[in-house]
Design a protein around this motif. Structure first.
Motif, PDB file in Angstrom:
ATOM      1  N   VAL A 154      31.877  42.154  41.679  1.00  0.00           N
ATOM      2  CA  VAL A 154      30.893  41.663  40.711  1.00  0.00           C
ATOM      3  C   VAL A 154      30.292  40.358  41.219  1.00  0.00           C
ATOM      4  O   VAL A 154      31.014  39.440  41.586  1.00  0.00           O
ATOM      5  CB  VAL A 154      31.535  41.426  39.319  1.00  0.00           C
TER       6      VAL A 154
ATOM      7  N   ARG B 149      33.587  33.894  32.997  1.00  0.00           N
ATOM      8  CA  ARG B 149      34.423  33.486  34.132  1.00  0.00           C
ATOM      9  C   ARG B 149      35.317  34.631  34.587  1.00  0.00           C
ATOM     10  O   ARG B 149      35.486  34.850  35.794  1.00  0.00           O
ATOM     11  CB  ARG B 149      35.235  32.251  33.775  1.00  0.00           C
ATOM     12  N   ALA B 150      35.880  35.386  33.655  1.00  0.00           N
ATOM     13  CA  ALA B 150      36.740  36.529  34.008  1.00  0.00           C
ATOM     14  C   ALA B 150      35.929  37.600  34.739  1.00  0.00           C
ATOM     15  O   ALA B 150      36.381  38.147  35.749  1.00  0.00           O
ATOM     16  CB  ALA B 150      37.404  37.103  32.757  1.00  0.00           C
ATOM     17  N   LEU B 151      34.743  37.888  34.236  1.00  0.00           N
ATOM     18  CA  LEU B 151      33.904  38.889  34.889  1.00  0.00           C
ATOM     19  C   LEU B 151      33.524  38.445  36.293  1.00  0.00           C
ATOM     20  O   LEU B 151      33.554  39.240  37.230  1.00  0.00           O
ATOM     21  CB  LEU B 151      32.647  39.158  34.057  1.00  0.00           C
ATOM     22  N   SER B 152      33.195  37.183  36.465  1.00  0.00           N
ATOM     23  CA  SER B 152      32.786  36.696  37.786  1.00  0.00           C
ATOM     24  C   SER B 152      33.930  36.731  38.791  1.00  0.00           C
ATOM     25  O   SER B 152      33.698  36.761  39.989  1.00  0.00           O
ATOM     26  CB  SER B 152      32.205  35.288  37.699  1.00  0.00           C
ATOM     27  N   ALA B 153      35.173  36.747  38.303  1.00  0.00           N
ATOM     28  CA  ALA B 153      36.342  36.816  39.183  1.00  0.00           C
ATOM     29  C   ALA B 153      36.700  38.256  39.555  1.00  0.00           C
ATOM     30  O   ALA B 153      37.598  38.481  40.360  1.00  0.00           O
ATOM     31  CB  ALA B 153      37.532  36.137  38.514  1.00  0.00           C
ATOM     32  N   THR B 154      35.995  39.220  39.010  1.00  0.00           N
ATOM     33  CA  THR B 154      36.257  40.632  39.264  1.00  0.00           C
ATOM     34  C   THR B 154      35.720  41.029  40.635  1.00  0.00           C
ATOM     35  O   THR B 154      34.575  40.719  40.978  1.00  0.00           O
ATOM     36  CB  THR B 154      35.586  41.501  38.182  1.00  0.00           C
ATOM     37  N   THR B 155      36.533  41.713  41.408  1.00  0.00           N
ATOM     38  CA  THR B 155      36.110  42.188  42.718  1.00  0.00           C
ATOM     39  C   THR B 155      34.900  43.096  42.576  1.00  0.00           C
ATOM     40  O   THR B 155      34.867  43.979  41.721  1.00  0.00           O
ATOM     41  CB  THR B 155      37.264  42.967  43.397  1.00  0.00           C
TER      42      THR B 155
ATOM     43  N   GLU C 264      34.880  34.906  29.008  1.00  0.00           N
ATOM     44  CA  GLU C 264      34.573  36.270  29.447  1.00  0.00           C
ATOM     45  C   GLU C 264      33.685  36.266  30.685  1.00  0.00           C
ATOM     46  O   GLU C 264      33.888  37.079  31.598  1.00  0.00           O
ATOM     47  CB  GLU C 264      33.894  37.035  28.306  1.00  0.00           C
TER      48      GLU C 264
END
Length: 98
Positions: free
Chosen positions: A17, A9-15, A7
């Motif tokens: 963020v 890693r997914a959040l950090s890949a969000t434009t 989660e």
């Protein structure tokens, strides 16, 4: 519950963020000796960078109040290579670029 590694890693890949470090164990930094502060400040960045496989340049002081960190804490954040550190105190001093 806390976010798991996937989660994060997914959040950090969000434009839009940016992920930042916040210490390893969320201590009141001003109460710790300098060497323990260093472990918390530098260690949290290292751990987050390993997890995200990305450079981490942002830091947020735990508790965020002026008595939660001291001059040594601020210098250690600079020495560790962070580009920006934030407090929870508000105002123009809230976020200080180095």
């Amino acid at each position: 519950r806390w976010m798991n590694s996937e989660e994060l890693r997914a959040l950090s890949a969000t434009t839009g963020v940016d992920m930042g470090a916040h210490t390893l164990t969320h201590p009141l930094l001003a109460t710790l000796p300098t060497n323990e502060q260093w472990k918390e400040i530098d260690g949290s960045r290292d751990e987050l960078e390993r997890l995200l496989k990305a450079r981490v340049t942002l830091f947020s002081y735990p508790f965020g109040s002026h008595d939660a960190f001291d001059a040594a804490s601020t210098q250690l954040v600079r020495d560790s290579g962070y580009a920006l550190a934030c407090t929870g105190t508000g105002g123009r001093r809230c976020c200080s670029p180095f």
